[in-house]
Design an enzyme around this catalytic site. Structure first.
Site, short mmCIF file in Angstrom:
data_model
loop_
_atom_site.label_atom_id
_atom_site.label_comp_id
_atom_site.label_asym_id
_atom_site.label_seq_id
_atom_site.Cartn_x
_atom_site.Cartn_y
_atom_site.Cartn_z
N CYS A 113 -14.00 7.22 -7.10
CA CYS A 113 -14.87 6.22 -7.21
C CYS A 113 -16.32 5.78 -5.83
CB CYS A 113 -13.47 5.18 -6.46
SG CYS A 113 -12.06 4.68 -7.03
N HIS A 251 -17.96 -1.34 -3.66
CA HIS A 251 -16.34 -0.75 -4.13
C HIS A 251 -15.62 -2.22 -4.90
CE1 HIS A 251 -13.69 1.48 -6.70
NE2 HIS A 251 -13.31 2.18 -5.60
N ASN A 281 -9.31 -2.57 -9.91
CA ASN A 281 -10.19 -1.64 -9.46
C ASN A 281 -10.51 -0.39 -10.37
OD1 ASN A 281 -10.75 1.59 -8.39
ND2 ASN A 281 -9.72 1.13 -6.41
O1 UT7 Z 1 -11.01 3.49 -4.94
C1 UT7 Z 1 -10.57 3.49 -3.62
C2 UT7 Z 1 -8.60 3.22 -3.63
N1 UT7 Z 1 -7.94 3.28 -3.00
C3 UT7 Z 1 -7.61 1.40 -2.32
O2 UT7 Z 1 -9.24 1.64 -1.55
C4 UT7 Z 1 -6.83 1.28 -1.42
C5 UT7 Z 1 -6.31 1.53 -0.34
N2 UT7 Z 1 -5.73 0.59 0.15
C6 UT7 Z 1 -4.86 -0.57 0.13
O3 UT7 Z 1 -5.03 -1.34 -0.82
C7 UT7 Z 1 -3.84 -0.97 -0.05
O4 UT7 Z 1 -2.93 -0.14 1.14
C8 UT7 Z 1 -2.60 -1.22 -0.83
C9 UT7 Z 1 -2.65 -2.42 -1.61
C10 UT7 Z 1 -2.21 0.18 -1.74
C11 UT7 Z 1 -0.84 -1.13 0.00
O5 UT7 Z 1 -0.74 -2.25 0.93
P1 UT7 Z 1 -0.39 -2.49 2.18
O6 UT7 Z 1 -1.06 -3.15 2.90
O7 UT7 Z 1 -0.79 -1.13 2.43
O8 UT7 Z 1 1.18 -1.62 1.88
P2 UT7 Z 1 1.82 -0.61 2.02
O9 UT7 Z 1 1.67 0.24 1.37
O10 UT7 Z 1 1.88 -0.57 4.14
O11 UT7 Z 1 3.69 -1.66 2.17
C12 UT7 Z 1 3.72 -2.45 3.01
C13 UT7 Z 1 4.92 -3.03 2.34
C14 UT7 Z 1 6.31 -1.87 1.70
O12 UT7 Z 1 7.19 -2.34 1.98
P3 UT7 Z 1 8.33 -2.80 3.26
O13 UT7 Z 1 8.61 -0.82 3.84
O14 UT7 Z 1 7.18 -3.05 4.54
O15 UT7 Z 1 9.71 -3.07 3.69
C15 UT7 Z 1 6.32 -1.46 0.11
O16 UT7 Z 1 6.96 -0.82 -0.05
O17 UT7 Z 1 5.07 -3.62 0.51
C16 UT7 Z 1 5.58 -2.46 -0.14
N3 UT7 Z 1 4.50 -2.49 -1.67
C17 UT7 Z 1 5.02 -3.57 -2.58
N4 UT7 Z 1 5.35 -3.99 -2.90
C18 UT7 Z 1 5.93 -5.41 -3.86
C19 UT7 Z 1 4.03 -1.90 -1.79
N5 UT7 Z 1 3.28 -1.96 -3.02
C20 UT7 Z 1 4.16 -3.18 -3.47
C21 UT7 Z 1 3.90 -3.69 -4.78
N6 UT7 Z 1 4.22 -4.60 -5.03
N7 UT7 Z 1 3.14 -3.30 -5.65
#
Ligand code: UT7
Length: 324
Positions: A113, A251, A281
């Site tokens: 990225c 980004h 993204n």
């Molecule tokens: O180009 C560079 C690439 N990447 C990035 O910049 C990504 C940076 N990271 C992020 O944007 C965020 O970490 C994410 C959007 C990927 C995830 O958001 P988060 O607030 O860190 O969520 P999390 O992984 O802590 O998950 C929280 C909850 C979990 O459920 P429990 O364990 O609390 O019950 C996940 O299983 O949300 C759940 N979850 C979802 N629920 C619905 C994770 N993905 C999803 C989803 N839909 N798509």
């Protein structure tokens, strides 16, 4: 003598197929509410047959039109991509042929990225040194080819598209500052493995696709830290203050990352251009796509100071401070 540099052309090309959060919620366990709240993304473009080079060529042609120069005047083509159609020829060479840039040297650059920032840095160094005069810098991705569509942690984030800029040498004094870094010890945090097709000794033969893996929370924390580091590094030893910067184009990964940075550096969110709601993204393509949209909205003016900052797999990060 060290040359001054400026951008003279912007272009982009997005696949026409729009996939909304609602559409995704029909194939994976997610919802519009979750995606909007946690990322700011509402929809993304997903290729239906358009290849990375198709998108790159169309973006390049648009950027050349805006620049008002012909393809034969381009000396250098760099395509930042992690989703090249082929290992070789490079997408750069395919673009060269597609636009008729008969006098160019063309290659790809793999910086995930951060690829567009790295590519812009390379082009700037060539132009400053006088080796080349006109550079075409492209970020192009078909991320949908490398997504695990069963992994809701990544599938909701990414989209396809391409953006391009034309950069040239100018007599006008212009500020240009670059900062780049990488940390290869963190390679597991964000990874897209190459596909082994044939192994001579193991006799492994596979046509399986390789898909991206990501530790979202790690990347989130990393991004917030390195963006602040990059802003500080870009301003260091210049007469420019952050308040003097007209736009900061980060980004486009997650609106919460952008909001965090805006709060941390105490700069109004209006100065942080955002279009990730529409495109998600698009990896190396996100910054030049944003620039083209800003150009089309007529908000970029000659003399504006613009900061471009990328971060991603590698891990890699960096930025460019430019005067338009
Ligand atoms: O180009 C560079 C690439 N990447 C990035 O910049 C990504 C940076 N990271 C992020 O944007 C965020 O970490 C994410 C959007 C990927 C995830 O958001 P988060 O607030 O860190 O969520 P999390 O992984 O802590 O998950 C929280 C909850 C979990 O459920 P429990 O364990 O609390 O019950 C996940 O299983 O949300 C759940 N979850 C979802 N629920 C619905 C994770 N993905 C999803 C989803 N839909 N798509």
């Amino acid at each position: 003598m060290i040359n001054n540099i400026k951008i003279i052309g912007y272009g982009s090309c997005m696949p026409s197929n729009i996939v909304t959060n609602e559409d995704l919620s029909k194939i994976i366990d997610t919802s519009d509410e979750w995606i909007s709240k946690r990322t700011g993304i509402k929809e993304r473009r997903i290729s239906k047959g358009e290849s990375t080079s198709d998108l790159a060529i169309a973006a390049a042609k648009n950027a050349l039109d805006v620049a008002g120069i012909s393809a034969s005047e381009i000396d250098l083509i760099i395509v930042a991509t992690s989703t090249s159609d082929c290992f070789f020829p490079s997408t750069g060479c395919t673009v060269q042929s597609g636009i008729g840039a008969t006098n160019a040297t063309s290659f790809d650059l793999a910086g995930a990225c951060t690829g567009f920032i790295y590519a812009t840095d390379v082009a700037i160094q060539y132009l400053k040194a006088g080796r080349f005069k006109n550079a075409l810098i492209i970020g192009a991705e078909v991320m949908s080819k490398v997504i695990d569509w069963n992994d809701r942690g990544t599938a909701i984030l990414f989209g396809d598209g391409a953006g391009a800029v034309v950069m040239t040498v100018t007599d006008e004094p212009k500020i240009t500052k670059v900062y780049t870094k990488s940390d290869g010890t963190k390679s597991e945090v964000l990874k897209l493995k190459a596909v082994p097709i044939i192994d001579m000794y193991e006799n492994v033969k596979t046509i399986d696709r390789s898909t991206m893996t990501m530790n979202g929370q790690e990347v989130f924390k990393f991004a917030c830290n390195v963006i602040i580091e990059t802003i500080d590094a870009l301003l260091a030893n210049t007469s420019v203050k952050l308040e003097d910067v007209d736009y900061i184009v980060l980004h486009q990964a997650n609106s919460r990352i952008i909001e965090y940075v805006s709060n941390k550096v105490n700069i109004n969110i209006e100065k942080f251009f955002m279009n990730l709601d529409k495109y998600g993204n698009t990896s190396a393509a996100s910054i030049p796509i944003a620039l083209d949209e800003m150009y089309k909205k007529n908000i970029l003016k000659s003399g504006h100071k613009v900061m471009l900052i990328g971060f991603g797999g590698g891990l890699t990060w960096g930025g460019v401070l430019l005067e338009l």
